[in-house]
Design a protein around this motif. Structure first.
Motif, mmCIF file in Angstrom:
data_model
loop_
_atom_site.group_PDB
_atom_site.id
_atom_site.type_symbol
_atom_site.label_atom_id
_atom_site.label_comp_id
_atom_site.label_asym_id
_atom_site.label_seq_id
_atom_site.Cartn_x
_atom_site.Cartn_y
_atom_site.Cartn_z
ATOM 1 N N UNK A 10 0.829 -1.214 0.000
ATOM 2 C CA UNK A 10 0.000 0.000 0.000
ATOM 3 C C UNK A 10 0.859 1.258 0.000
ATOM 4 N N UNK A 11 1.930 1.261 0.812
ATOM 5 C CA UNK A 11 2.820 2.427 0.860
ATOM 6 C C UNK A 11 3.569 2.602 -0.459
ATOM 7 N N UNK A 12 4.016 1.507 -1.039
ATOM 8 C CA UNK A 12 4.720 1.572 -2.327
ATOM 9 C C UNK A 12 3.778 2.089 -3.415
ATOM 10 N N UNK A 13 2.547 1.589 -3.426
ATOM 11 C CA UNK A 13 1.562 2.023 -4.427
ATOM 12 C C UNK A 13 1.240 3.507 -4.255
ATOM 13 N N UNK A 14 1.096 3.942 -3.007
ATOM 14 C CA UNK A 14 0.801 5.349 -2.721
ATOM 15 C C UNK A 14 1.936 6.250 -3.217
ATOM 16 N N UNK A 15 3.163 5.842 -2.938
ATOM 17 C CA UNK A 15 4.326 6.617 -3.383
ATOM 18 C C UNK A 15 4.376 6.689 -4.907
ATOM 19 N N UNK A 16 4.124 5.565 -5.552
ATOM 20 C CA UNK A 16 4.170 5.508 -7.019
ATOM 21 C C UNK A 16 3.035 6.317 -7.644
ATOM 22 N N UNK A 17 1.856 6.282 -7.025
ATOM 23 C CA UNK A 17 0.697 7.004 -7.562
ATOM 24 C C UNK A 17 0.893 8.516 -7.540
#
Length: 145
Positions: A10-17
């Motif tokens: 979730x944190x990786x996806x948030x950063x990438x988004x």
């Protein structure tokens, strides 16, 4: 306590988004062209290329008003810019384009097509549009830690 895999994802996806993925620029004589987000390595290479093209200027000074074109090695700057564009634009990497410019280095293709001043102009716009300065600062900070 360690985070779970789901929290990490979730944190990786948030950063990438949060990152800008695609930029469309109107290129003189061609129209609108799509550019993909450069890799961290490409951001660093372009940033280093820009800085190494600047001669006889104290970059530690707060004011960049003293920076003049005679202090910039335009050949070095345009080569760094051309490579940055090549890696960001799938059109430049198309096999048909590479065949047209088969006697040139792949990284020189944008220079061949667009010319020195336009390559520098486009690369600078891309760097700004993708928040290149912030990206490079974050990479450098991560490397320090």
């Amino acid at each position: 306590m360690a985070i779970t895999l789901e929290e990490f994802i979730a944190k990786a996806r948030e950063k990438e988004d949060k990152k800008i993925k695609i930029v469309v620029l109107n290129i003189q004589g061609f129209g609108e062209i799509e550019f993909q987000r450069p890799s961290e390595n490409n951001f660093l290479k372009f940033s280093n290329g820009m800085l190494s093209a600047i001669k006889d200027v104290d970059l530690n000074e707060k004011s960049t008003e003293k920076l003049k074109t005679e202090n910039i090695d335009m050949v070095d700057f345009s080569k760094a810019a051309s490579e940055f564009i090549y890696n960001s634009c799938s059109y430049m990497r198309a096999e048909e384009i590479r065949n047209i410019y088969k006697n040139s280095s792949f990284y020189d293709i944008p220079l061949c097509i667009l010319g020195q001043s336009e390559v520098i102009n486009i690369a600078t716009k891309l760097y700004e549009a993708f928040n290149g300065k912030k990206e490079v600062e974050e990479i450098q900070e991560d490397l320090k830690n």
